[in-house]
Design a protein around this motif. Structure first.
Motif, PDB file in Angstrom:
ATOM      1  N   ARG A 106     -19.749  11.348 -30.062  1.00 56.52           N
ATOM      2  CA  ARG A 106     -19.801  10.391 -31.158  1.00 56.52           C
ATOM      3  C   ARG A 106     -19.520  11.064 -32.495  1.00 56.52           C
ATOM      4  N   GLU A 107     -19.967  12.312 -32.648  1.00 55.58           N
ATOM      5  CA  GLU A 107     -19.684  13.051 -33.881  1.00 55.58           C
ATOM      6  C   GLU A 107     -18.195  13.344 -34.014  1.00 55.58           C
ATOM      7  N   ARG A 108     -17.520  13.560 -32.886  1.00 53.94           N
ATOM      8  CA  ARG A 108     -16.083  13.843 -32.897  1.00 53.94           C
ATOM      9  C   ARG A 108     -15.256  12.596 -33.149  1.00 53.94           C
ATOM     10  N   ASP A 109     -15.714  11.464 -32.616  1.00 55.47           N
ATOM     11  CA  ASP A 109     -14.907  10.240 -32.675  1.00 55.47           C
ATOM     12  C   ASP A 109     -15.830   9.020 -32.723  1.00 55.47           C
ATOM     13  N   SER A 110     -15.847   8.350 -33.856  1.00 48.46           N
ATOM     14  CA  SER A 110     -16.731   7.189 -34.020  1.00 48.46           C
ATOM     15  C   SER A 110     -16.223   5.963 -33.274  1.00 48.46           C
ATOM     16  N   THR A 111     -14.985   6.009 -32.768  1.00 49.88           N
ATOM     17  CA  THR A 111     -14.412   4.846 -32.085  1.00 49.88           C
ATOM     18  C   THR A 111     -14.242   5.060 -30.585  1.00 49.88           C
ATOM     19  N   LEU A 112     -14.858   6.102 -30.044  1.00 52.46           N
ATOM     20  CA  LEU A 112     -14.733   6.376 -28.612  1.00 52.46           C
ATOM     21  C   LEU A 112     -15.728   5.518 -27.826  1.00 52.46           C
ATOM     22  N   PRO A 113     -15.271   4.689 -26.890  1.00 53.28           N
ATOM     23  CA  PRO A 113     -16.198   3.910 -26.063  1.00 53.28           C
ATOM     24  C   PRO A 113     -17.020   4.832 -25.166  1.00 53.28           C
ATOM     25  N   ILE A 114     -18.347   4.674 -25.196  1.00 52.30           N
ATOM     26  CA  ILE A 114     -19.240   5.512 -24.394  1.00 52.30           C
ATOM     27  C   ILE A 114     -20.184   4.623 -23.593  1.00 52.30           C
ATOM     28  N   LEU A 115     -20.164   4.805 -22.277  1.00 54.85           N
ATOM     29  CA  LEU A 115     -21.038   4.061 -21.368  1.00 54.85           C
ATOM     30  C   LEU A 115     -21.943   5.055 -20.656  1.00 54.85           C
ATOM     31  N   MET A 116     -23.252   4.905 -20.823  1.00 49.02           N
ATOM     32  CA  MET A 116     -24.209   5.801 -20.186  1.00 49.02           C
ATOM     33  C   MET A 116     -24.560   5.292 -18.790  1.00 49.02           C
ATOM     34  N   ILE A 117     -24.732   6.244 -17.851  1.00 50.38           N
ATOM     35  CA  ILE A 117     -25.068   5.932 -16.463  1.00 50.38           C
ATOM     36  C   ILE A 117     -26.346   6.680 -16.095  1.00 50.38           C
ATOM     37  N   SER A 118     -27.295   5.993 -15.454  1.00 50.30           N
ATOM     38  CA  SER A 118     -28.510   6.695 -15.042  1.00 50.30           C
ATOM     39  C   SER A 118     -29.308   5.873 -14.050  1.00 50.30           C
ATOM     40  N   ALA A 119     -30.063   6.594 -13.216  1.00 51.62           N
ATOM     41  CA  ALA A 119     -31.002   5.928 -12.314  1.00 51.62           C
ATOM     42  C   ALA A 119     -32.277   5.570 -13.063  1.00 51.62           C
ATOM     43  N   ARG A 120     -32.449   6.186 -14.230  1.00 52.71           N
ATOM     44  CA  ARG A 120     -33.626   5.906 -15.048  1.00 52.71           C
ATOM     45  C   ARG A 120     -33.375   4.649 -15.877  1.00 52.71           C
ATOM     46  N   GLY A 121     -34.262   3.690 -15.726  1.00 49.63           N
ATOM     47  CA  GLY A 121     -34.071   2.436 -16.444  1.00 49.63           C
ATOM     48  C   GLY A 121     -35.171   2.135 -17.430  1.00 49.63           C
ATOM     49  N   ASP A 122     -35.981   3.160 -17.780  1.00 49.70           N
ATOM     50  CA  ASP A 122     -37.067   2.909 -18.717  1.00 49.70           C
ATOM     51  C   ASP A 122     -36.507   2.611 -20.104  1.00 49.70           C
TER      52      ASP A 122
END
Length: 229
Positions: free
Chosen positions: A66-82
């Motif tokens: 995000r610091e490198r590119d404010s327009t980069l789409p980022i989707l987080m993946i995790s088994a943790r759903g808290d």
């Protein structure tokens, strides 16, 4: 190229194959270090990042991207759903979050929506309360449509992309003459109509000034009502 960061090689390969079948170019990284290497050496257009990695946390990579590119789409993946983990990811710059296990169709749909969202942002010009939609060739002021003809729209886009720059009449003619021949007085007519239509929607944030002997310049007014008198 889509950067996929997933420490489970089997799941990562499955995601990669499914996305490639949908036309995406995907680079798979199974660790934080390999993901950073890909980022340094390739052009990344979106990222799918697992939070739990063998050599670090995917949230750290999210911050760096995000610091490198404010327009980069980022989707987080995790088994943790808290909630704490989800909120933390969104706070540091992730656009969306998907919890394992998930369907490949859902993942692809979320990714496509993020890519579409950022493509739309690239084709939107916002200058104060003026919004230009380049795809639809529409202009708005405080959500009120400004009914511009083709050449008026082209001139407004040019001026908003270059606030403060003075354009000679010849430069404006060159800008508008990609298809038809534009005469001096035709440019004057387009500018006159553009100014009038901006006033019709009470848009006083900007003024297109005539600079004697030089050309035309868009300036941003200090107050919305500066030109009302």
């Amino acid at each position: 190229m889509i950067l996929l960061v997933e420490d489970d090689p089997r799941l990562g390969e499955n995601i990669k194959v499914n996305l490639e079948l949908r036309g995406f170019d995907v680079a798979l990284a199974t660790s934080l270090s390999s993901a950073r290497s890909i980022v340094q050496n390739q052009q990344v257009t979106a990222s799918l990042i697992d939070i739990e990695l063998p050599d670090g946390c995917g949230l750290d990579l999210c911050i760096q991207l995000r610091e490198r590119d404010s327009t980069l789409p980022i989707l987080m993946i995790s088994a943790r759903g808290d909630e704490k983990t989800v909120v933390r990811g969104l706070e540091i710059g992730a656009d969306d979050y998907i919890r394992k296990p998930f369907g490949m169709r859902e993942l692809a749909t979320r990714l496509e929506k993020l890519l579409h969202k950022y493509r739309r942002k690239e084709n939107i010009i916002q200058f104060g309360s003026i919004v230009i939609d380049l795809d639809r060739r529409e202009a708005y002021y405080t959500k009120t449509c400004i009914p511009l003809a083709k050449r008026e729209f082209d001139l407004l886009v040019l001026f908003l992309n270059n606030p403060g720059r003075v354009f000679s009449r010849g430069q404006l003619i060159d800008h508008l003459s990609n298809v038809e021949i534009i005469q001096d007085r035709t440019v004057d007519s387009h500018l006159s109509h553009l100014r009038r239509k901006l006033k019709q929607v009470a848009c006083y944030e900007v003024t297109i000034k005539s600079i004697y002997g030089t050309g035309y310049q868009l300036i941003e007014n200090q107050a919305d009502n500066e030109d009302k008198d």
